[in-house]
Scaffold this active site. Structure first.
Site, mmCIF file in Angstrom:
data_model
loop_
_atom_site.group_PDB
_atom_site.id
_atom_site.type_symbol
_atom_site.label_atom_id
_atom_site.label_comp_id
_atom_site.label_asym_id
_atom_site.label_seq_id
_atom_site.Cartn_x
_atom_site.Cartn_y
_atom_site.Cartn_z
ATOM 1 N N HIS A 154 -6.258 9.679 -0.886
ATOM 2 C CA HIS A 154 -6.702 9.418 0.731
ATOM 3 C C HIS A 154 -6.000 10.067 2.270
ATOM 4 O O HIS A 154 -6.671 10.593 3.257
ATOM 5 C CB HIS A 154 -7.427 8.100 1.603
ATOM 6 C CG HIS A 154 -6.164 7.437 1.258
ATOM 7 N ND1 HIS A 154 -6.060 6.496 0.101
ATOM 8 C CD2 HIS A 154 -5.483 7.160 2.536
ATOM 9 C CE1 HIS A 154 -4.908 5.887 0.423
ATOM 10 N NE2 HIS A 154 -4.655 6.041 2.146
ATOM 11 N N HIS A 156 0.568 -1.356 -0.116
ATOM 12 C CA HIS A 156 0.115 0.007 0.401
ATOM 13 C C HIS A 156 0.938 1.067 0.230
ATOM 14 O O HIS A 156 1.681 0.812 1.118
ATOM 15 C CB HIS A 156 -1.281 -0.203 1.618
ATOM 16 C CG HIS A 156 -1.432 1.342 1.461
ATOM 17 N ND1 HIS A 156 -2.197 1.540 0.334
ATOM 18 C CD2 HIS A 156 -1.864 2.754 2.171
ATOM 19 C CE1 HIS A 156 -3.380 2.745 0.880
ATOM 20 N NE2 HIS A 156 -2.355 3.028 1.538
ATOM 21 N N ASP A 206 0.936 4.861 0.011
ATOM 22 C CA ASP A 206 0.362 5.876 -0.370
ATOM 23 C C ASP A 206 0.082 7.368 -1.459
ATOM 24 O O ASP A 206 2.299 7.687 -1.020
ATOM 25 C CB ASP A 206 0.403 7.097 1.685
ATOM 26 C CG ASP A 206 -0.421 6.112 1.769
ATOM 27 O OD1 ASP A 206 -1.889 5.985 2.349
ATOM 28 O OD2 ASP A 206 -0.217 5.940 3.436
ATOM 29 N N ASP A 241 -7.627 1.630 2.849
ATOM 30 C CA ASP A 241 -7.212 2.374 3.797
ATOM 31 C C ASP A 241 -8.268 3.228 3.483
ATOM 32 O O ASP A 241 -8.030 4.716 5.149
ATOM 33 C CB ASP A 241 -5.686 3.098 3.418
ATOM 34 C CG ASP A 241 -5.043 3.875 4.498
ATOM 35 O OD1 ASP A 241 -5.248 3.387 5.761
ATOM 36 O OD2 ASP A 241 -4.283 4.401 4.198
#
Length: 1020
Positions: free
Chosen positions: A413, A52, A54, A174
């Site tokens: 996000h 994951h 970001d 997430d």
């Protein structure tokens, strides 16, 4: 082991080592048996190897990619992709999924031809699968649907043109809560499934108990089955089972299976893993479970992960109790589909999200409210830029690509959500600002070309990007200037620009030389203060007035207006209209003397053809609204308050922070409980009441001629640092509407969601935070209804924020936050933004308030929401000739449409397809923005002929092919998995309509439907 046997083993090991070559053996497939797939009669464990990444959070996207600034977080995305590809080469059974196309596309451009060829083979073999496929994994609370569609389309088109693949799975592991609109959008993007990691802890407990972790989710009541998608909640969020994280930073034990050495742990690790699988399986309905084997920025040394996963698969399968194998979410979803079960059904959303009794993640609905406003205006400017670029052609010198990517990245996000570190927020804003500069050039050149009669443009247009703080060099320095107003929506509108000017009298003319009603007013003191902070005292004082006038424009086109300073024979100002100013309690007097010195006054009213707005003469605050046309009234008061933030208590250390909203009590504190400063300005174009609540909260309430709504422009900040907890500032509208604890908020700018105080539709809520637990995201509007008296109070916003209704007839919106404690959710710093002077951030925003009957409210609200989300683009140029000469040499009004679009249809997208076969390929989206059964006139189907949509003197459509929403596959080729669910059967005719494809290029749009077309066009 006896001493003798220990010596024997040591000798054997020494002998073995003595005969070893120091040369490393050639890399080859491991010895472990890792082949496999789902098996009948077994618990099938799908291992999903993933990372994951970001796109900005604690570090900015470039730092994350390159592996810089590792003192903050040791994360290196380029090495994740490097080492994963190397490991996939070693074992054909290994699989990996990747999500964030911003990072992957950048990595792809750096690879040589051999590497690209090898990666394409992995994709074709299903060993590297792209999941979700957007530029980022976007937020779901603070995002608007237009920007969401754009960023997903950008990523999907890259994957289609690079690999020929079309992602099947939504993967939002997430984001902090999940929206109905995303379920609907993902279904329309042809996704078969949608997996996520975070839902409210109470909801999750109930679902685990009832084996209801997977369901069919209908995102839209209007679109029906076309908006349904299979949705699943991951057991571990997006992390591995406890003890089975094999990344270099995890600290969990590897699998040690070398029996020549000590600490062999195969049996222990297999037992622990099987136990974890059996524990998870008891909460799911099939003999298939999905394990997320990875986490934030993991696999930068992919060898650690894959070597251990190979061993795990080998030894667990040898044990035989469960069947484990490399998998992907697509394989997992197909296994669930093959089970042929009837699934539960969900129609509400997953907001708000809480991970504990006092930890509601509702603060981020408002965090970094200035960035949220900047994102919204930038996304709107991007639409105008792309439209004009498509009409005039793509330029390598300046184009929309930089802004398109920057706005897409901001949808992350931890971007528009406001949950990044401060330096990352600055980086997001920098990227967007640079893209805006590019698009300013695109728009200026396009309008220059379109306005000039023949040959290249000779008019040098400029933009005024700081009009929100009344700064515009052109209007402040030019006595005469030309204004071109471009309208990106498909129907006519009237816009009221407000330009700072140095003199008190101006005349405004249209292209026919007719005088346009205008009004010059003194600049409000809070605007003068902001100008002084930005420009300095001397430069700010150069313009002390605001020129305001109404400019009608046609849809998808522009109109031209001319501004001239008017003066008498001796150079004195000759105002065509002088605004009447009544200082009831002036701003200056209020600040200097304090509110307690004011004597009571009579009530103040503003009135136009449609609305009466009344202010209490004693308090200076809003008192009532009257809709003259519908003949309804309501006692409505409005004020500014703040919640004291919690810094944690002795028994619970949860603080309010960037993510979490937690007031330290339910009571609010007024910014000012005494009468406030009030100045009234009256004129024929508009009237306004200027209110001063304190030296850090001011507001101007405006009523324009002919409008149905009332404009509230607020300026807040710097929020004082006078209490250690921090302040969370709200505006609250209290009315006499009997709303019964029910209110409505929009989902990402589209359909309204019903909210009931202290209630969740699918599980029993234990109320632990009565304020924060009732906050919801408001992207564009919030309303409450008095059904008995047929009244609806609606508030429209210019950006995303949090809102609620905590009492009957009440609506409140959180408009700013300043906090001094971190909420311990990872960002590691308090939400304490500083402005130009380093004393705290000043923000300015606008709300629009409407009182209407419930039946007629959609007609008042929906078109306004479209116009607010898509403001005009304005370009200015010095007027060096008289108006007649300019008109003779320029095109002064223009539209690309043959006729305006119907009032319920929105021109959502019109842009060049950069990956098309030529620059004559255009992406068109049309949107029906009314809901089913919402309006007796505008909720019906609308039919349009694409071949006659545009003015033939501008462009002609030679062909049109319909695509899915993200434009990566033809609608005629879409085939989604069908599921059985527990909902009552509905109107099958409506479902069938959405599965049909209209013949030719005559298209029908049903309520809330968005239809996407790839057009071949010829420009004239």
């Amino acid at each position: 082991m006896t001493l003798r046997s220990a010596v024997f083993v040591a000798v054997c090991i020494f002998a073995a080592l003595a005969t070893c070559s120091l040369a490393l053996p050639a890399r080859s497939a491991p010895k472990y048996n890792t082949s496999g797939g789902p098996m009948a009669g077994k618990l099938n464990v799908h291992l999903v190897a993933h990372t994951h990444d970001d796109v900005g959070w604690l570090k900015n996207p470039d730092q994350y990619y390159a592996g810089l600034n590792n003192s903050i977080q040791d994360a290196k995305v380029q090495f994740v992709l490097d080492t994963v590809m190397q490991e996939l080469e070693l074992n054909p059974d290994r699989k990996f999924i990747y999500v964030e196309i911003y990072f992957f596309s950048r990595w792809w451009q750096e690879q040589d031809e051999d590497t690209q060829k090898r990666v394409k083979e992995y994709v074709q073999q299903g060993r590297l699968e792209f999941i979700n496929g957007g530029i980022v994994m976007s937020d779901e609370a603070a995002t608007h649907y237009v920007a969401t569609i754009d960023q997903m389309t950008l990523g999907h088109r890259f994957l289609l043109n690079t690999f020929g693949v079309k992602p099947r799975i939504g993967w939002h592991i997430d984001p902090f809560g999940h929206s109905n609109e995303f379920a609907s959008l993902f279904a329309q993007m042809s996704f078969d499934g949608f997996f996520f990691g975070r839902i409210d802890y109470q909801d999750k407990d109930r679902r685990l108990k009832d084996k209801d972790m997977e369901m069919i989710w209908r995102g839209s009541s209007s679109l029906g089955a076309a908006s349904e998608i299979f949705a699943g909640v991951n057991y571990n969020g997006y992390n591995p089972p406890d003890g089975f994280c094999f990344d270099q930073y995890c600290g969990d034990d590897s699998i040690q299976d070398d029996f020549r050495l000590e600490d062999v742990n195969v049996e222990e690790r297999v037992n622990d893993f099987v136990a974890a699988c059996l524990d998870q399986a008891q909460h799911y309905r099939t003999n298939n479970i999905q394990l997320t084997m990875g986490s934030d920025f993991q696999y930068s040394n992919a060898r650690l992960w894959f070597k251990n996963l190979d061993k795990l698969i080998h030894y667990v399968n040898a044990d035989g109790r469960v069947n484990v194998f490399y998998s992907t979410p697509s394989i997992y979803l197909d296994s669930l589909h093959a089970a042929n079960l009837t699934w539960s059904y969900k129609t509400d959303d997953f907001f708000p999200y809480a991970d504990g009794p006092h930890a509601y993640w509702t603060g981020y609905f408002t965090s970094r409210i200035a960035l949220k406003g900047f994102e919204r205006t930038s996304s709107a400017f991007l639409q105008s830029c792309k439209q004009l670029e498509a009409v005039r052609g793509h330029s390598n010198l300046a184009n929309s690509e930089q802004l398109n990517l920057a706005v897409a990245v901001l949808q992350h996000h931890d971007g528009v959500s406001g949950t990044s570190k401060q330096h990352v927020a600055y980086d997001y804003a920098r990227r967007v600002s640079e893209g805006l500069s590019e698009c300013e050039t695109v728009i200026n050149r396009a309008l220059g070309d379109l306005t000039f009669v023949s040959g290249p443009s000779v008019t040098e247009f400029v933009q005024c990007p700081l009009l929100n703080v009344s700064i515009c060099a052109m209007s402040e320095t030019s006595a005469n200037f030309t204004l071109v107003v471009y309208n990106p929506v498909g129907f006519a509108r009237a816009h009221l620009p407000r330009f700072p000017v140095p003199f008190g009298s101006y005349a405004v003319y249209d292209e026919k030389g007719l005088v346009i009603p205008s009004q010059v007013v003194s600049m409000p003191f809070e605007t003068q203060r902001l100008r002084a902070e930005i420009l300095g005292e001397e430069a700010a004082a150069a313009a002390n007035y605001l020129l305001v006038f109404a400019v009608p424009t046609t849809g998808f086109g522009f109109a031209t207006y001319f501004v001239n300073r008017t003066s008498g024979p001796n150079g004195e100002d000759v105002a065509l209209e002088t605004a009447a100013v009544e200082k009831i309690r002036s701003a200056e007097e209020f600040i200097d003397t304090g509110a307690e010195s004011f004597a009571p006054k009579a009530d103040v009213t503003m009135e136009n053809q449609n609305v009466i707005v009344t202010f209490d003469g004693n308090t200076g605050r809003l008192k009532s609204l009257t809709n003259k046309i519908s003949q309804i009234s309501s006692a409505v008061t409005q004020d500014f308050f703040y919640y004291n933030s919690s810094w944690g208590t002795s028994d619970d250390e949860q603080a309010s922070g960037a993510y979490i909203f937690r007031p330290n009590r339910t009571a609010v504190f007024p910014v000012n409980a005494a009468p406030i400063g009030v100045t009234v300005v009256r004129g024929s174009v508009f009237q306004e009441v200027r209110q001063v609540f304190s030296n850090w909260v001011t507001q101007i309430v405006r009523l324009y001629d002919g409008d149905n709504d009332v404009e509230f422009e607020y300026t807040i900040g710097p929020i004082p640092y006078d209490i250690p907890e921090g302040k969370e500032v709200i505006t609250r509208f209290s009315s006499d509407l009997a709303s019964g604890g029910t209110f409505y908020t929009d989902a990402n700018g589209r359909e309204m969601q019903r909210r009931d105080l202290n209630y969740r539709p699918t599980w029993k809520l234990n109320v632990t935070e009565p304020v924060a637990g009732n906050y919801y995201p408001v992207n564009s509007r919030i309303h409450t209804i008095d059904k008995t008296n047929n009244r609806q109070l609606s508030i429209l916003t210019d950006r995303s924020m949090g809102g609620s209704s905590l009492a009957d007839g009440q609506l409140e919106l959180m408009v700013h936050r300043r906090l001094f404690y971190d909420d311990s959710r990872g960002v590691g710093e308090p939400l304490n933004e500083t402005g130009l002077l380093g004393t705290g951030l000043v923000i300015r925003g606008i709300m629009y308030v409407t009182l209407e009957t419930a039946a007629l409210s959609p007609r008042a609200v929906h078109p306004s929401a479209v116009l607010i989300a898509h403001p005009v683009a304005m370009a200015l140029a010095p007027l060096s000739t008289d108006v007649a000469t300019y008109v003779a040499n320029h095109v002064t009004s223009w539209t690309a449409l043959d006729s305006p679009l119907p009032p319920n249809i929105h021109l959502l997208t019109f842009e060049i397809l950069p990956y098309g076969p030529s620059h004559l390929e255009v992406l068109l989206r049309l949107e029906h923005f009314y809901e089913v059964n919402e309006d007796t006139k505008y909720s019906g189907p609308v039919t349009l002929d694409l071949s006659t949509l545009f003015d033939p003197s501008v462009l002609t459509v030679t062909s049109a092919v319909e695509y899915n929403l993200s434009a990566n596959q033809r609608s005629s080729q879409v085939s989604r998995l069908q599921w059985s669910h527990t909902a009552v059967a509905e109107n099958k005719a409506q479902e069938a309509f959405f599965k049909s494809i209209d013949a030719g290029i005559s298209v029908t749009l049903q309520p809330m439907q968005i239809r996407t077309f790839q057009l071949s066009i010829t420009r004239v």
